[in-house]
Scaffold this motif. Sequence first.
Motif, PDB file in Angstrom:
ATOM      1  N   TYR A  30       0.857  -1.182   0.000  1.00 24.26           N
ATOM      2  CA  TYR A  30       0.000   0.000   0.000  1.00 24.26           C
ATOM      3  C   TYR A  30       0.892   1.230   0.000  1.00 24.26           C
ATOM      4  O   TYR A  30       2.017   1.215   0.501  1.00 24.26           O
ATOM      5  CB  TYR A  30      -0.950  -0.004   1.196  1.00 24.26           C
ATOM      6  N   THR A  33      -0.976   5.847   4.298  1.00 19.55           N
ATOM      7  CA  THR A  33      -1.570   5.385   5.553  1.00 19.55           C
ATOM      8  C   THR A  33      -2.858   6.131   5.878  1.00 19.55           C
ATOM      9  O   THR A  33      -3.195   6.317   7.042  1.00 19.55           O
ATOM     10  CB  THR A  33      -0.573   5.547   6.716  1.00 19.55           C
ATOM     11  N   HIS A  37      -7.034   2.929   2.953  1.00 18.58           N
ATOM     12  CA  HIS A  37      -6.067   1.843   2.785  1.00 18.58           C
ATOM     13  C   HIS A  37      -6.311   0.722   3.792  1.00 18.58           C
ATOM     14  O   HIS A  37      -5.733  -0.363   3.672  1.00 18.58           O
ATOM     15  CB  HIS A  37      -4.641   2.380   2.899  1.00 18.58           C
ATOM     16  N   TRP A  41      -5.492  -3.686   4.774  1.00 18.32           N
ATOM     17  CA  TRP A  41      -5.068  -4.093   6.120  1.00 18.32           C
ATOM     18  C   TRP A  41      -6.065  -5.077   6.727  1.00 18.32           C
ATOM     19  O   TRP A  41      -5.676  -6.047   7.376  1.00 18.32           O
ATOM     20  CB  TRP A  41      -4.937  -2.872   7.031  1.00 18.32           C
ATOM     21  N   TYR A  60       4.521  -1.548   3.212  1.00 25.91           N
ATOM     22  CA  TYR A  60       4.263  -0.119   3.039  1.00 25.91           C
ATOM     23  C   TYR A  60       5.354   0.464   2.154  1.00 25.91           C
ATOM     24  O   TYR A  60       6.529   0.474   2.513  1.00 25.91           O
ATOM     25  CB  TYR A  60       4.241   0.577   4.400  1.00 25.91           C
ATOM     26  N   ARG A  62       6.218   3.949   0.323  1.00 24.10           N
ATOM     27  CA  ARG A  62       5.769   5.273   0.721  1.00 24.10           C
ATOM     28  C   ARG A  62       5.153   6.138  -0.372  1.00 24.10           C
ATOM     29  O   ARG A  62       4.432   7.072  -0.072  1.00 24.10           O
ATOM     30  CB  ARG A  62       6.928   6.012   1.382  1.00 24.10           C
ATOM     31  N   ASP A 160       4.889  11.712   3.226  1.00 19.56           N
ATOM     32  CA  ASP A 160       3.669  11.078   3.722  1.00 19.56           C
ATOM     33  C   ASP A 160       2.838  12.098   4.494  1.00 19.56           C
ATOM     34  O   ASP A 160       3.231  13.262   4.649  1.00 19.56           O
ATOM     35  CB  ASP A 160       3.984   9.848   4.577  1.00 19.56           C
ATOM     36  N   THR A 248      -7.337   0.461  11.672  1.00 20.77           N
ATOM     37  CA  THR A 248      -6.867   1.783  11.247  1.00 20.77           C
ATOM     38  C   THR A 248      -5.873   2.343  12.256  1.00 20.77           C
ATOM     39  O   THR A 248      -4.829   2.899  11.893  1.00 20.77           O
ATOM     40  CB  THR A 248      -8.052   2.750  11.076  1.00 20.77           C
ATOM     41  N   TYR A 251      -2.302   0.638  11.984  1.00 21.29           N
ATOM     42  CA  TYR A 251      -1.437   0.972  10.849  1.00 21.29           C
ATOM     43  C   TYR A 251      -1.139   2.465  10.722  1.00 21.29           C
ATOM     44  O   TYR A 251      -0.153   2.837  10.081  1.00 21.29           O
ATOM     45  CB  TYR A 251      -2.057   0.455   9.550  1.00 21.29           C
ATOM     46  N   THR A 252      -1.990   3.322  11.293  1.00 21.04           N
ATOM     47  CA  THR A 252      -1.738   4.765  11.202  1.00 21.04           C
ATOM     48  C   THR A 252      -1.050   5.313  12.440  1.00 21.04           C
ATOM     49  O   THR A 252      -0.460   6.393  12.399  1.00 21.04           O
ATOM     50  CB  THR A 252      -3.049   5.551  11.007  1.00 21.04           C
TER      51      THR A 252
END
Length: 325
Positions: A30, A33, A37, A41, A60, A62, A160, A248, A251-252
């Motif tokens: 992906y 973030t 996305h 996940w 990931y 970027r 990012d 979420t 991963y974030t």
Amino acid sequence: MIQFMIVLLMLLIGHPLASAQTPTRVMSGYAATSGPHAVLWIARDAGLFEKNGLRTDVAYIRSGSTMAQTLVSGEIQMSQMGGPAMLAAGVAGMDVTFVAVALNTTPIVIMGTVSKMEELKGKSIGVTRYGSNTDISARFAIRKAGLQPEKDIALIQLEDYAGIMGGIASGRIAAGALADPFTDAAKKLGYKEIADLAAMGLEFPFVGIVAKKSYIKDNADTVQRFVRAYVEAIAIYKNNRDLAMKITSKYTGIKDPAILAATVDFYAPKLQRIPHATVGGIRFVLDQVAVRDPRAKNYAPETFMDTRFVKQLEDSGFIKGLYPR
């Protein structure tokens, strides 16, 4: 004893019957973030790839442009990325196409320290990478305000969304192109909403699954199983708010329950139950790409759409079965 030796020999020589249950390995990735996305996940963390006979690692990478290069090199087979980077790569001659599009609109909001786009003249907007979802969205917002990207408002690459947030905080940029959960985080910090592209309802393939056409030709069954897992992950995102928030957050790195809830509530109704790429969405992005690469004008949107895998799931009733009510 003889039967045992036959079975053992089959295992040693890799007989098809011995390997029939071995999961097919697929590398995926992906490119950002932001909230949508989470579909990929969820597919990974909820075991949907394994359910469909796949052993899928998720990386990931970027930026969308780097993702496209990684896809073409064969390091990744199925990529979750946005239309701008994919279509720029396709126009440049790379062998890529969408097989599914989960989010077919841009959620980007320009956030910053001023109130209007006109007040950004002579200043800068942060984007992830040139040619990315954030870049194309920011350029569209600048032109819609009657200004010229780079001439009137500079665009700065900051890798990012976290980098964009840091750029605003440090004063390096006056505004940034953000998507939830980072949009809500910016609001909590007191930054102003300057332009809301999400409210425009644009068709825009913001997040979808991309593969090489040559890979699809040789691995159609694998692609079908991957898309099946992906479609089920969309349903989980839409139907299981708590799980979508939890994944979420993982991963974030965002822990604020209010921001996570707002993110899921924002994206859940926008994710497509039947995740087809659309002619209108592809055409819109091709038009934006054409500003920098006129070759984009020569391509029909259908060149970058392979809808058969989603169509099979739609026609079979699989997708309908994911939404019983």
